[in-house]
Design a protein around this motif. Structure first.
Motif, PDB file in Angstrom:
ATOM      1  N   SER A 107       0.819  -1.186  -0.018  1.00 14.71           N
ATOM      2  CA  SER A 107      -0.035  -0.080   0.066  1.00 14.71           C
ATOM      3  C   SER A 107       0.852   1.348  -0.059  1.00 14.71           C
ATOM      4  O   SER A 107       0.297   2.312  -0.101  1.00 14.71           O
ATOM      5  CB  SER A 107      -0.823  -0.037   1.143  1.00 14.71           C
ATOM      6  OG  SER A 107      -1.653  -1.008   1.029  1.00 14.71           O
ATOM      7  N   LEU A 108       2.031   1.258   0.273  1.00 16.68           N
ATOM      8  CA  LEU A 108       3.051   2.341   0.205  1.00 16.68           C
ATOM      9  C   LEU A 108       3.059   2.913  -1.357  1.00 16.68           C
ATOM     10  O   LEU A 108       2.932   2.083  -2.301  1.00 16.68           O
ATOM     11  CB  LEU A 108       4.615   1.931   0.512  1.00 16.68           C
ATOM     12  CG  LEU A 108       4.904   1.486   1.894  1.00 16.68           C
ATOM     13  CD1 LEU A 108       6.068   0.802   2.019  1.00 16.68           C
ATOM     14  CD2 LEU A 108       4.619   2.715   2.872  1.00 16.68           C
ATOM     15  N   LEU A 109       3.276   4.229  -1.239  1.00 19.47           N
ATOM     16  CA  LEU A 109       3.223   4.798  -2.642  1.00 19.47           C
ATOM     17  C   LEU A 109       4.690   4.426  -3.151  1.00 19.47           C
ATOM     18  O   LEU A 109       5.595   4.127  -2.506  1.00 19.47           O
ATOM     19  CB  LEU A 109       3.152   6.395  -2.562  1.00 19.47           C
ATOM     20  CG  LEU A 109       1.920   6.714  -1.992  1.00 19.47           C
ATOM     21  CD1 LEU A 109       1.875   8.165  -1.789  1.00 19.47           C
ATOM     22  CD2 LEU A 109       0.476   6.350  -2.976  1.00 19.47           C
ATOM     23  N   GLY A 110       4.695   4.718  -4.514  1.00 21.00           N
ATOM     24  CA  GLY A 110       5.895   4.406  -5.221  1.00 21.00           C
ATOM     25  C   GLY A 110       7.380   4.680  -4.645  1.00 21.00           C
ATOM     26  O   GLY A 110       8.204   3.995  -4.437  1.00 21.00           O
ATOM     27  N   ASP A 111       7.683   6.216  -4.521  1.00 23.83           N
ATOM     28  CA  ASP A 111       8.526   6.609  -3.882  1.00 23.83           C
ATOM     29  C   ASP A 111       9.092   6.155  -2.329  1.00 23.83           C
ATOM     30  O   ASP A 111      10.088   5.735  -2.036  1.00 23.83           O
ATOM     31  CB  ASP A 111       8.600   8.144  -4.080  1.00 23.83           C
ATOM     32  CG  ASP A 111       8.738   8.700  -5.425  1.00 23.83           C
ATOM     33  OD1 ASP A 111       9.138   8.103  -6.185  1.00 23.83           O
ATOM     34  OD2 ASP A 111       8.449  10.060  -5.701  1.00 23.83           O
ATOM     35  N   GLU A 112       8.079   6.001  -1.861  1.00 20.84           N
ATOM     36  CA  GLU A 112       8.102   5.576  -0.266  1.00 20.84           C
ATOM     37  C   GLU A 112       8.415   4.081  -0.158  1.00 20.84           C
ATOM     38  O   GLU A 112       9.185   3.647   0.409  1.00 20.84           O
ATOM     39  CB  GLU A 112       6.778   5.919   0.624  1.00 20.84           C
ATOM     40  CG  GLU A 112       6.534   7.189   0.560  1.00 20.84           C
ATOM     41  CD  GLU A 112       5.172   7.905   1.185  1.00 20.84           C
ATOM     42  OE1 GLU A 112       4.402   6.770   0.876  1.00 20.84           O
ATOM     43  OE2 GLU A 112       4.969   8.991   1.411  1.00 20.84           O
ATOM     44  N   ARG A 113       7.796   3.362  -1.348  1.00 19.83           N
ATOM     45  CA  ARG A 113       8.100   1.815  -1.190  1.00 19.83           C
ATOM     46  C   ARG A 113       9.552   1.851  -1.496  1.00 19.83           C
ATOM     47  O   ARG A 113      10.300   0.828  -1.259  1.00 19.83           O
ATOM     48  CB  ARG A 113       7.259   1.189  -2.145  1.00 19.83           C
ATOM     49  CG  ARG A 113       7.167  -0.351  -2.318  1.00 19.83           C
ATOM     50  CD  ARG A 113       6.494  -0.829  -3.312  1.00 19.83           C
ATOM     51  NE  ARG A 113       5.238  -0.491  -3.316  1.00 19.83           N
ATOM     52  CZ  ARG A 113       3.934  -0.715  -4.178  1.00 19.83           C
ATOM     53  NH1 ARG A 113       4.479  -1.580  -5.276  1.00 19.83           N
ATOM     54  NH2 ARG A 113       2.794  -0.453  -4.048  1.00 19.83           N
ATOM     55  N   THR A 114      10.028   2.443  -2.749  1.00 20.36           N
ATOM     56  CA  THR A 114      11.435   2.459  -3.013  1.00 20.36           C
ATOM     57  C   THR A 114      12.462   2.780  -1.803  1.00 20.36           C
ATOM     58  O   THR A 114      13.515   2.141  -1.645  1.00 20.36           O
ATOM     59  CB  THR A 114      11.636   3.384  -4.136  1.00 20.36           C
ATOM     60  OG1 THR A 114      11.045   2.950  -5.369  1.00 20.36           O
ATOM     61  CG2 THR A 114      12.965   3.502  -4.364  1.00 20.36           C
ATOM     62  N   LEU A 115      12.102   3.841  -1.079  1.00 21.28           N
ATOM     63  CA  LEU A 115      12.905   4.150  -0.064  1.00 21.28           C
ATOM     64  C   LEU A 115      12.878   2.696   1.214  1.00 21.28           C
ATOM     65  O   LEU A 115      14.066   2.643   1.813  1.00 21.28           O
ATOM     66  CB  LEU A 115      12.188   5.271   0.894  1.00 21.28           C
ATOM     67  CG  LEU A 115      12.422   6.588   0.249  1.00 21.28           C
ATOM     68  CD1 LEU A 115      11.669   7.718   0.930  1.00 21.28           C
ATOM     69  CD2 LEU A 115      13.916   7.131  -0.232  1.00 21.28           C
ATOM     70  N   ILE A 116      11.887   2.294   1.398  1.00 23.54           N
ATOM     71  CA  ILE A 116      11.833   1.261   2.298  1.00 23.54           C
ATOM     72  C   ILE A 116      12.493   0.100   1.780  1.00 23.54           C
ATOM     73  O   ILE A 116      13.485  -0.637   2.477  1.00 23.54           O
ATOM     74  CB  ILE A 116      10.291   0.832   2.665  1.00 23.54           C
ATOM     75  CG1 ILE A 116       9.444   1.994   3.348  1.00 23.54           C
ATOM     76  CG2 ILE A 116      10.241  -0.357   3.496  1.00 23.54           C
ATOM     77  CD1 ILE A 116      10.287   2.425   4.652  1.00 23.54           C
ATOM     78  N   LYS A 117      12.392  -0.131   0.471  1.00 21.35           N
ATOM     79  CA  LYS A 117      13.107  -1.413   0.040  1.00 21.35           C
ATOM     80  C   LYS A 117      14.651  -1.132  -0.060  1.00 21.35           C
ATOM     81  O   LYS A 117      15.279  -2.335   0.305  1.00 21.35           O
ATOM     82  CB  LYS A 117      12.495  -1.458  -1.591  1.00 21.35           C
ATOM     83  CG  LYS A 117      13.270  -2.706  -2.261  1.00 21.35           C
ATOM     84  CD  LYS A 117      12.839  -2.603  -3.684  1.00 21.35           C
ATOM     85  CE  LYS A 117      13.544  -4.020  -4.282  1.00 21.35           C
ATOM     86  NZ  LYS A 117      14.867  -3.922  -4.303  1.00 21.35           N
ATOM     87  N   ALA A 118      15.078  -0.127  -0.117  1.00 24.58           N
ATOM     88  CA  ALA A 118      16.462   0.168  -0.104  1.00 24.58           C
ATOM     89  C   ALA A 118      16.926  -0.135   1.266  1.00 24.58           C
ATOM     90  O   ALA A 118      18.132  -0.602   1.344  1.00 24.58           O
ATOM     91  CB  ALA A 118      16.522   1.892  -0.379  1.00 24.58           C
ATOM     92  N   LYS A 119      16.210   0.189   2.313  1.00 26.62           N
ATOM     93  CA  LYS A 119      16.649  -0.187   3.532  1.00 26.62           C
ATOM     94  C   LYS A 119      16.504  -1.762   3.884  1.00 26.62           C
ATOM     95  O   LYS A 119      17.431  -2.149   4.635  1.00 26.62           O
ATOM     96  CB  LYS A 119      15.740   0.633   4.658  1.00 26.62           C
ATOM     97  CG  LYS A 119      16.191   2.004   4.666  1.00 26.62           C
ATOM     98  CD  LYS A 119      15.511   3.025   5.728  1.00 26.62           C
ATOM     99  CE  LYS A 119      15.945   4.485   5.847  1.00 26.62           C
ATOM    100  NZ  LYS A 119      15.430   4.971   6.866  1.00 26.62           N
ATOM    101  N   ARG A 120      15.544  -2.348   3.269  1.00 30.53           N
ATOM    102  CA  ARG A 120      15.406  -3.815   3.618  1.00 30.53           C
ATOM    103  C   ARG A 120      16.699  -4.208   2.989  1.00 30.53           C
ATOM    104  O   ARG A 120      17.192  -5.078   3.121  1.00 30.53           O
ATOM    105  CB  ARG A 120      14.072  -4.197   2.932  1.00 30.53           C
ATOM    106  CG  ARG A 120      12.994  -3.760   3.784  1.00 30.53           C
ATOM    107  CD  ARG A 120      11.762  -4.484   3.343  1.00 30.53           C
ATOM    108  NE  ARG A 120      11.628  -5.767   3.623  1.00 30.53           N
ATOM    109  CZ  ARG A 120      10.519  -6.220   3.382  1.00 30.53           C
ATOM    110  NH1 ARG A 120       9.200  -5.716   2.877  1.00 30.53           N
ATOM    111  NH2 ARG A 120      10.352  -7.686   3.426  1.00 30.53           N
ATOM    112  N   ASP A 121      17.064  -4.032   1.498  1.00 31.54           N
ATOM    113  CA  ASP A 121      18.222  -4.370   0.901  1.00 31.54           C
ATOM    114  C   ASP A 121      19.471  -4.154   1.636  1.00 31.54           C
ATOM    115  O   ASP A 121      20.413  -5.065   1.529  1.00 31.54           O
ATOM    116  CB  ASP A 121      18.295  -3.702  -0.335  1.00 31.54           C
ATOM    117  CG  ASP A 121      16.962  -4.234  -1.600  1.00 31.54           C
ATOM    118  OD1 ASP A 121      16.453  -5.297  -1.096  1.00 31.54           O
ATOM    119  OD2 ASP A 121      16.752  -3.325  -2.521  1.00 31.54           O
TER     120      ASP A 121
END
Length: 206
Positions: A107-121
């Motif tokens: 449900s996260l928006l595109g840019d926000e999802r990208t930021l969270i994914k970067a931290k998970r990675d």
């Protein structure tokens, strides 16, 4: 005393867990938090930003503690154990955040999802680096691909949010000890076994 911002977060966590992100309105959040829309929009520009904050608080905490664990310990085995302990402890401390984190990430928006994914990675890469360092020094089995080991560890622990009960028969510390025992016994070499054995569970004496 709980701040208004925290009250809004706590209210949203409770509602998102029960009804899902898309099933909750700002009106419901402010009513549950005992505030007004003005109070909500003073702290968050939208419900989307609130969801991002919940995700970011959790993953930032996990990543920060993993980095601290890595720098505080100096062997692959002690680093792995410390990182696993910091990871699993949040399943008790941030249980509500974790449920929303895993259930509502889409449900996260595109840019926000990208930021969270970067931290998970970044977290995954740190864990994989520990596995690779253990293989390089001979403590971990080289036949096991580091990426598969890493994904297996994170997958096993991530799923804990589905079944862990704070009032269950085992504490999170006890569950963590079981995870560590299984993981280490599966990846250590003869060389690393002596150090790793400090973290093995021992069979009860008959």
């Amino acid at each position: 005393m709980t701040s208004l911002k925290q009250s809004i977060i706590d209210a949203s966590l409770s509602l998102f867990k029960e009804h899902g992100y898309n099933g909750v309105t700002v009106n419901q959040i402010v009513q549950h938090a005992g505030t007004s829309k003005g109070g909500f929009y003073h702290h968050f520009t939208s419900k989307d930003e609130l969801l991002y904050e919940i995700h970011d608080v959790f993953i930032s905490y996990v990543l920060k503690n993993a980095k601290t664990a890595y720098h505080d310990y100096h062997t692959p085995i002690t680093r792995l154990v410390a990182i696993l302990r910091t990871f699993t402890e949040v399943f008790h401390t941030y249980q509500a955040h974790i449920i929303v984190f895993y259930e509502e990430s889409q449900s996260l928006l595109g840019d926000e999802r990208t930021l969270i994914k970067a931290k998970r990675d970044e977290y995954r890469k740190l864990l994989q680096r520990v596995i690779e360092e253990g293989q390089t020094c001979g403590d971990f089995r080289k036949v096991l691909p580091p990426i598969i080991v890493t994904m297996s560890i994170t997958g096993m622990i991530n799923w804990t949010y589905k079944w862990y009960k704070q009032d269950g028969t085992l504490t999170m510390q006890q569950i963590t000890a079981i995870f560590i025992d299984m993981i280490l016994r599966g990846i250590v070499t003869k060389q690393g076994e002596q150090e790793a054995s400090l973290y093995f569970l021992h069979e009860p004496e008959l």
